[in-house]
Scaffold this active site. Sequence first.
Site, PDB file in Angstrom:
ATOM      1  N   ASP A 151      11.085  65.665  42.037  1.00 11.66           N
ATOM      2  CA  ASP A 151      10.139  64.721  42.642  1.00 11.66           C
ATOM      3  C   ASP A 151      10.284  63.371  41.950  1.00 11.66           C
ATOM      4  O   ASP A 151      10.553  63.309  40.748  1.00 11.66           O
ATOM      5  CB  ASP A 151       8.700  65.218  42.503  1.00 11.66           C
ATOM      6  CG  ASP A 151       8.446  66.489  43.312  1.00 11.66           C
ATOM      7  OD1 ASP A 151       9.020  66.618  44.406  1.00 11.66           O
ATOM      8  OD2 ASP A 151       7.668  67.346  42.842  1.00 11.66           O
ATOM      9  N   ASP A 185       9.233  66.211  50.988  1.00  9.42           N
ATOM     10  CA  ASP A 185       7.782  66.329  51.140  1.00  9.42           C
ATOM     11  C   ASP A 185       7.254  65.367  52.202  1.00  9.42           C
ATOM     12  O   ASP A 185       6.357  65.704  52.977  1.00  9.42           O
ATOM     13  CB  ASP A 185       7.080  66.056  49.807  1.00  9.42           C
ATOM     14  CG  ASP A 185       7.423  67.072  48.736  1.00  9.42           C
ATOM     15  OD1 ASP A 185       7.681  68.244  49.095  1.00  9.42           O
ATOM     16  OD2 ASP A 185       7.444  66.702  47.551  1.00  9.42           O
TER      17      ASP A 185
END
Length: 206
Positions: A151, A185
């Site tokens: 991430d 995401d």
Amino acid sequence: MSLKKSILIIVLILLIDQISKVYIKTHFVIGEELKVFSWFRIYFVENDGMAWGTKFSDFISFITDRTAKLSLTIFRIVAIFGIGYWLYDAVKKHSPKVLIWAIIFIFAGALGNILDSVFYGVLFNDSYGQVASFLPAEGGYDSLLHGKVVDMLYFPLWKGYLPDWLPFYGGKYFTFFEPVFNVADVAISTGFGLIIFFNRKAFPKD
């Protein structure tokens, strides 16, 4: 929309997702941050669980974190086949474009994070105190199916102390928006957002 066009869009999203992850993994150490704007930063973290770092073991206390991680990865793999069939069926039945677009985003995002979970543990060494190498001679940081999701997108739009009059959180330091996420995401969230906001168009009643 044709199945061929759908696949091309999925491949494009996957390329953007994976290129960004590999770049971050091979140029940043865990916790390293690059300030782009005051409200947007590149901030490298790794997530070995579900959304917001949640793990199966948070809900099922009698299993270990490694078993929970393996279970999550296997669940994701099974789910991607289901989503893939959903896309195939939607295209075949000439379903509304908004539904097909939604499934495309969800499939691409899910597959992007699956690639991390399945392969990154053997493709890279760890990123703690060092920049990771691709295919290191000493081997990866974990085994197949135990990789961590990369991430890096962080949007701290506002930081400060909340008013004292607020119940439960009054006077506490608060960051909005705090989660760190990735392109995959974003794709998944976009897909579900299309289904929620355009539900009637996605699932028209005869």
